[in-house]
Design a protein around this motif. Sequence first.
Motif, short mmCIF file in Angstrom:
data_model
loop_
_atom_site.label_atom_id
_atom_site.label_comp_id
_atom_site.label_asym_id
_atom_site.label_seq_id
_atom_site.Cartn_x
_atom_site.Cartn_y
_atom_site.Cartn_z
N TYR A 17 8.93 -10.30 11.92
CA TYR A 17 8.16 -9.10 11.63
C TYR A 17 9.05 -7.87 11.45
CZ TYR A 17 3.32 -10.65 12.57
OH TYR A 17 2.09 -11.23 12.50
N VAL A 18 8.59 -6.92 10.66
CA VAL A 18 9.11 -5.56 10.68
C VAL A 18 8.60 -4.92 11.97
CG1 VAL A 18 9.11 -3.30 9.56
CG2 VAL A 18 9.12 -5.40 8.17
N ASP A 19 9.50 -4.28 12.72
CA ASP A 19 9.12 -3.72 14.01
C ASP A 19 8.16 -2.53 13.84
OD1 ASP A 19 10.73 -0.92 14.72
OD2 ASP A 19 11.62 -2.11 13.13
N PRO A 20 7.49 -2.10 14.91
CA PRO A 20 6.51 -1.02 14.80
C PRO A 20 7.07 0.32 14.32
CG PRO A 20 6.12 -2.26 16.80
CD PRO A 20 7.42 -2.75 16.24
N VAL A 21 8.31 0.65 14.69
CA VAL A 21 8.85 1.96 14.31
C VAL A 21 9.07 2.04 12.80
CG1 VAL A 21 10.86 3.48 14.51
CG2 VAL A 21 9.83 2.49 16.55
N ILE A 22 9.65 1.01 12.20
CA ILE A 22 9.79 0.99 10.74
C ILE A 22 8.44 0.72 10.09
CG2 ILE A 22 10.83 -0.23 8.79
CD1 ILE A 22 13.28 -0.72 10.54
N GLY A 23 7.67 -0.20 10.66
CA GLY A 23 6.37 -0.55 10.10
C GLY A 23 5.40 0.60 10.07
N ALA A 24 5.54 1.55 11.01
CA ALA A 24 4.65 2.71 11.03
C ALA A 24 4.78 3.54 9.76
CB ALA A 24 4.95 3.58 12.25
N HIS A 25 5.95 3.44 9.10
CA HIS A 25 6.19 4.22 7.88
C HIS A 25 6.00 3.39 6.60
CE1 HIS A 25 7.73 7.57 10.28
NE2 HIS A 25 8.38 6.67 10.99
N SER A 26 6.24 2.07 6.70
CA SER A 26 6.13 1.24 5.50
C SER A 26 4.77 0.56 5.37
CB SER A 26 7.23 0.17 5.50
OG SER A 26 7.15 -0.65 6.65
N GLY A 27 4.12 0.29 6.51
CA GLY A 27 2.75 -0.20 6.49
C GLY A 27 2.60 -1.71 6.42
N PRO A 28 1.37 -2.19 6.60
CA PRO A 28 1.07 -3.62 6.44
C PRO A 28 1.41 -4.06 5.02
CG PRO A 28 -0.77 -2.46 7.45
CD PRO A 28 0.18 -1.41 6.97
N GLY A 29 1.85 -5.28 4.89
CA GLY A 29 2.18 -5.79 3.56
C GLY A 29 3.60 -5.52 3.13
N ASP A 49 0.85 -1.19 0.00
CA ASP A 49 0.00 0.00 0.00
C ASP A 49 0.89 1.24 0.00
OD1 ASP A 49 -1.75 2.10 0.45
OD2 ASP A 49 -2.94 1.02 1.95
N LEU A 50 0.92 1.94 -1.13
CA LEU A 50 1.78 3.10 -1.28
C LEU A 50 1.37 4.28 -0.39
CD1 LEU A 50 2.23 3.00 -5.13
CD2 LEU A 50 4.10 3.06 -3.49
N HIS A 85 8.67 -8.91 7.43
CA HIS A 85 7.39 -8.65 6.79
C HIS A 85 6.47 -7.84 7.70
CE1 HIS A 85 4.97 -11.58 9.18
NE2 HIS A 85 6.14 -12.16 9.33
N GLY A 86 5.56 -7.13 7.07
CA GLY A 86 4.56 -6.35 7.79
C GLY A 86 3.24 -7.10 7.87
N ASP A 87 3.22 -8.16 8.66
CA ASP A 87 2.02 -8.97 8.88
C ASP A 87 1.52 -9.60 7.57
OD1 ASP A 87 0.17 -10.13 10.63
OD2 ASP A 87 -1.34 -8.61 10.16
N CYS A 88 2.45 -10.18 6.82
CA CYS A 88 2.08 -10.91 5.60
C CYS A 88 2.96 -12.16 5.53
CB CYS A 88 2.25 -10.03 4.36
SG CYS A 88 3.85 -9.20 4.21
N LEU A 89 2.79 -13.02 6.51
CA LEU A 89 3.63 -14.20 6.67
C LEU A 89 3.59 -15.10 5.44
CD1 LEU A 89 5.48 -15.96 8.37
CD2 LEU A 89 3.44 -16.96 9.43
N GLU A 90 2.43 -15.24 4.82
CA GLU A 90 2.33 -16.12 3.66
C GLU A 90 3.25 -15.65 2.54
OE1 GLU A 90 -1.08 -17.62 0.47
OE2 GLU A 90 -1.67 -17.07 2.52
N ASP A 91 3.30 -14.34 2.33
CA ASP A 91 4.20 -13.79 1.31
C ASP A 91 5.66 -13.99 1.70
OD1 ASP A 91 2.10 -12.99 -0.29
OD2 ASP A 91 2.09 -10.93 0.45
#
Length: 291
Positions: free
Chosen positions: A267-279, A168-169, A240-246
Amino acid sequence: MNFEIVTDSCCNLTEDMIDEFGLHILPLTFLVDGQQRYSYLKGERTDLAQFYTMMREGKVITTSLPNLSESETLIRSLLAAGRDVLYLGFSSGLSGTYEAISLLCDQLAAEYPDRTVLTCDTLAASGGQGLLVWHAVQHARAGKSIEAVHEWVEQNKLHLAHWFTVDDLMFLFRGGRVSRTSAWAGTLLNIKPVMHVDDEGHLIPLEKVRGRKKSLNALVDHMEKTAIAPISEQMVFITHGDCLEDAEYVAAQVKERFGVRDVVINYVDPVIGAHSGPGTMALFFLASARK
């Protein structure tokens, strides 16, 4: 090991690895609806699936650096106990974390002149930072001195390849990584960016592909082009950002195409994930160059 390795929570190492290696983690923090949370607390397993659920639900999430007072307490305790310290920090191209902690280390080194305190800006993020830490641990366990391990990381950090894609861009737009127009157009046309972390530690979009599966395959294609041989003997990290199957799909491709045996998924941690997002999907390995 004959010295202590300190890193931060953006290394995205598994809890088991952190415990096994005796690492010291400085947690970055994030805020959800104004409530501060730590991205890592020893002995407490954060429900990262729930974190990404909050993102999908539109929760406002902001991030900040490690608490300097708590960081000082940790590093000072190691020096006071007679231990030398090697700090491997999150890329200065993405955060002010390294600058803040390296200044703190300089101050503490002056207070403990009999101790060795070395720092390294890994210019890396997520599993890239984590994989550098993993290699540092292997060298330390082999009996290398703190100076030798520090030198190895400095000499090899630009061989740590990072390849990312996102689903998700709009999350990259909110983090200032792409324009609103690019985000909207990409979303409408199912365009997925393929990105890497460059030699200055910045996240850089390099190409665009149409469709999620093509973007996942592109990560592995880049590994084929640049990975240091023999690829089959490498340790490979995937986050990954909560996309284990991928993530498991990419791991299977790496194993089937290159004969790699050792792949760690986290998992990608919350600090990086907050900017890159789920997926978010990311692949890390040693390469002739970062791209």
